[in-house]
Scaffold this motif. Structure first.
Motif, PDB file in Angstrom:
ATOM      1  N   HIS A  65       0.881  -1.196   0.115  1.00 16.36           N
ATOM      2  CA  HIS A  65       0.059  -0.110   0.101  1.00 16.36           C
ATOM      3  C   HIS A  65       0.971   1.296  -0.099  1.00 16.36           C
ATOM      4  O   HIS A  65       0.619   1.932  -0.767  1.00 16.36           O
ATOM      5  CB  HIS A  65      -0.983  -0.089   1.303  1.00 16.36           C
ATOM      6  CG  HIS A  65      -2.083   0.873   1.034  1.00 16.36           C
ATOM      7  ND1 HIS A  65      -2.994   1.337   2.038  1.00 16.36           N
ATOM      8  CD2 HIS A  65      -2.548   1.636   0.118  1.00 16.36           C
ATOM      9  CE1 HIS A  65      -3.786   2.205   1.709  1.00 16.36           C
ATOM     10  NE2 HIS A  65      -3.614   2.367   0.408  1.00 16.36           N
ATOM     11  N   ALA A  66       1.830   1.349   0.813  1.00 11.91           N
ATOM     12  CA  ALA A  66       2.855   2.342   1.015  1.00 11.91           C
ATOM     13  C   ALA A  66       3.417   2.614  -0.493  1.00 11.91           C
ATOM     14  O   ALA A  66       3.722   3.803  -0.895  1.00 11.91           O
ATOM     15  CB  ALA A  66       3.719   2.377   2.145  1.00 11.91           C
ATOM     16  N   LEU A  67       3.821   1.533  -1.197  1.00 13.49           N
ATOM     17  CA  LEU A  67       4.594   1.796  -2.440  1.00 13.49           C
ATOM     18  C   LEU A  67       3.684   2.147  -3.433  1.00 13.49           C
ATOM     19  O   LEU A  67       4.283   2.624  -4.467  1.00 13.49           O
ATOM     20  CB  LEU A  67       5.205   0.203  -2.708  1.00 13.49           C
ATOM     21  CG  LEU A  67       6.460  -0.130  -1.973  1.00 13.49           C
ATOM     22  CD1 LEU A  67       6.739  -1.620  -2.351  1.00 13.49           C
ATOM     23  CD2 LEU A  67       7.324   0.737  -1.855  1.00 13.49           C
ATOM     24  N   MET A  68       2.344   2.297  -3.211  1.00  9.84           N
ATOM     25  CA  MET A  68       1.423   3.023  -4.336  1.00  9.84           C
ATOM     26  C   MET A  68       1.577   4.303  -4.210  1.00  9.84           C
ATOM     27  O   MET A  68       1.279   4.992  -5.269  1.00  9.84           O
ATOM     28  CB  MET A  68       0.002   2.594  -3.972  1.00  9.84           C
ATOM     29  CG  MET A  68      -0.415   1.003  -4.278  1.00  9.84           C
ATOM     30  SD  MET A  68      -2.206   0.827  -3.777  1.00  9.84           S
ATOM     31  CE  MET A  68      -2.333  -0.856  -3.902  1.00  9.84           C
ATOM     32  N   TYR A  69       2.244   4.796  -2.995  1.00  3.53           N
ATOM     33  CA  TYR A  69       2.396   6.229  -3.124  1.00  3.53           C
ATOM     34  C   TYR A  69       3.992   6.598  -2.611  1.00  3.53           C
ATOM     35  O   TYR A  69       4.330   7.125  -1.756  1.00  3.53           O
ATOM     36  CB  TYR A  69       1.436   6.916  -2.087  1.00  3.53           C
ATOM     37  CG  TYR A  69      -0.161   6.550  -2.339  1.00  3.53           C
ATOM     38  CD1 TYR A  69      -0.760   7.251  -3.059  1.00  3.53           C
ATOM     39  CD2 TYR A  69      -0.364   5.373  -1.506  1.00  3.53           C
ATOM     40  CE1 TYR A  69      -1.992   6.777  -3.514  1.00  3.53           C
ATOM     41  CE2 TYR A  69      -1.807   4.886  -1.998  1.00  3.53           C
ATOM     42  CZ  TYR A  69      -2.474   5.635  -2.946  1.00  3.53           C
ATOM     43  OH  TYR A  69      -3.919   5.548  -3.232  1.00  3.53           O
ATOM     44  N   PRO A  70       4.676   6.462  -3.578  1.00  5.72           N
ATOM     45  CA  PRO A  70       6.180   6.490  -3.358  1.00  5.72           C
ATOM     46  C   PRO A  70       6.788   8.123  -2.980  1.00  5.72           C
ATOM     47  O   PRO A  70       7.641   7.969  -2.181  1.00  5.72           O
ATOM     48  CB  PRO A  70       6.912   5.927  -4.444  1.00  5.72           C
ATOM     49  CG  PRO A  70       5.952   6.198  -5.455  1.00  5.72           C
ATOM     50  CD  PRO A  70       4.502   5.886  -5.089  1.00  5.72           C
ATOM     51  N   GLN A  71       6.047   8.995  -3.607  1.00  3.89           N
ATOM     52  CA  GLN A  71       6.429  10.375  -3.074  1.00  3.89           C
ATOM     53  C   GLN A  71       5.916  10.588  -1.735  1.00  3.89           C
ATOM     54  O   GLN A  71       6.469  11.668  -1.073  1.00  3.89           O
ATOM     55  CB  GLN A  71       5.567  11.395  -4.131  1.00  3.89           C
ATOM     56  CG  GLN A  71       5.968  11.006  -5.516  1.00  3.89           C
ATOM     57  CD  GLN A  71       4.912  10.214  -6.266  1.00  3.89           C
ATOM     58  OE1 GLN A  71       4.121   9.620  -5.676  1.00  3.89           O
ATOM     59  NE2 GLN A  71       5.245   9.673  -7.680  1.00  3.89           N
ATOM     60  N   ARG A  72       4.964  10.072  -0.993  1.00  8.81           N
ATOM     61  CA  ARG A  72       4.557  10.343   0.126  1.00  8.81           C
ATOM     62  C   ARG A  72       5.058   9.369   1.286  1.00  8.81           C
ATOM     63  O   ARG A  72       4.725   9.344   2.367  1.00  8.81           O
ATOM     64  CB  ARG A  72       2.876  10.390   0.365  1.00  8.81           C
ATOM     65  CG  ARG A  72       2.514  11.441  -0.689  1.00  8.81           C
ATOM     66  CD  ARG A  72       0.966  11.737  -0.301  1.00  8.81           C
ATOM     67  NE  ARG A  72       0.326  10.659   0.368  1.00  8.81           N
ATOM     68  CZ  ARG A  72      -0.920  10.168  -0.525  1.00  8.81           C
ATOM     69  NH1 ARG A  72      -1.299  10.675  -1.615  1.00  8.81           N
ATOM     70  NH2 ARG A  72      -1.780   9.211   0.291  1.00  8.81           N
TER      71      ARG A  72
END
Length: 144
Positions: A117-124
Motif C-alpha cells: 500500500h505504501a509503495l502505491m504512493y512513493p512520493q509520500r
C-alpha cells in the motif's frame, strides 16, 4: 527515515493491527464455533483474513489519516494486493496455516499489505511512515 526505523515501525503497526483479529480468533467463542463447524481456529483466522484482511487497515481512522484516504479508496487500493499478499504469506509459511503458525501468517500478510500500500504512493512514503510512527490504532476486531 532509516531502514532500521522503518522496519521497527512496520513491525509495531502490523502488531497493533493484528491484535484485534488475533484476539477474535483465539476467543473461546470462536473455538466452540470452530468445533461445531469442524474447523480449527487457525482455519477461521485464515477465512477472516480472506474476508476482512483489508478492513484491518481501512477501519482504522489513524491509518486512513496517514494515507490521506477515505475508507472506500483504501479498500479499493488494498483489494489489488489482498489475494497476492495472502498467497505470499501462505507460501512463506509452508503453504498452509496451522495453529502453530497462524500468527506468523497474519504478520506476513499484514506486512505485505502495508508495504504494498505504501509503495502505491512513493512520493509520500516518508510522510506516511512518520505519520504511522506517531499514530494510535485501536485494537477493535473487524466484525464484517
Amino acid at each position: 527515515m532509516s531502514s532500521v526505523k522503518k522496519t521497527i515501525l512496520v513491525s509495531i503497526v502490523v502488531g497493533q493491527l493484528l491484535a484485534g483479529c488475533q484476539s477474535v480468533t483465539g476467543s473461546e467463542k470462536d473455538k466452540s464455533a470452530a468445533t461445531k463447524k469442524g474447523k480449527e481456529p487457525s482455519q477461521l483466522f485464515l477465512a477472516d483474513l480472506k474476508k476482512n484482511g483489508d478492513h484491518l487497515f481501512c477501519e482504522q481512522p489513524a491509518y486512513l489519516h496517514c494515507f490521506r484516504q477515505t475508507k472506500t479508496k483504501c479498500l479499493k487500493d488494498l483489494a489489488e494486493v489482498k489475494e497476492p499478499c495472502l498467497q505470499s504469506a501462505l507460501q512463506s509459511n509452508g503453504g498452509q496455516v496451522a495453529d502453530s503458525n497462524y500468527k506468523k501468517v497474519g504478520n506476513d500478510f499484514a506486512l505485505c499489505m502495508l508495504v504494498k500500500h505504501a509503495l502505491m504512493y512513493p512520493q509520500r512514503a516518508d510522510a506516511i511512515g512518520r505519520c504511522l510512527d506517531d499514530a494510535k490504532f485501536d485494537n477493535k476486531p473487524v466484525t464484517n
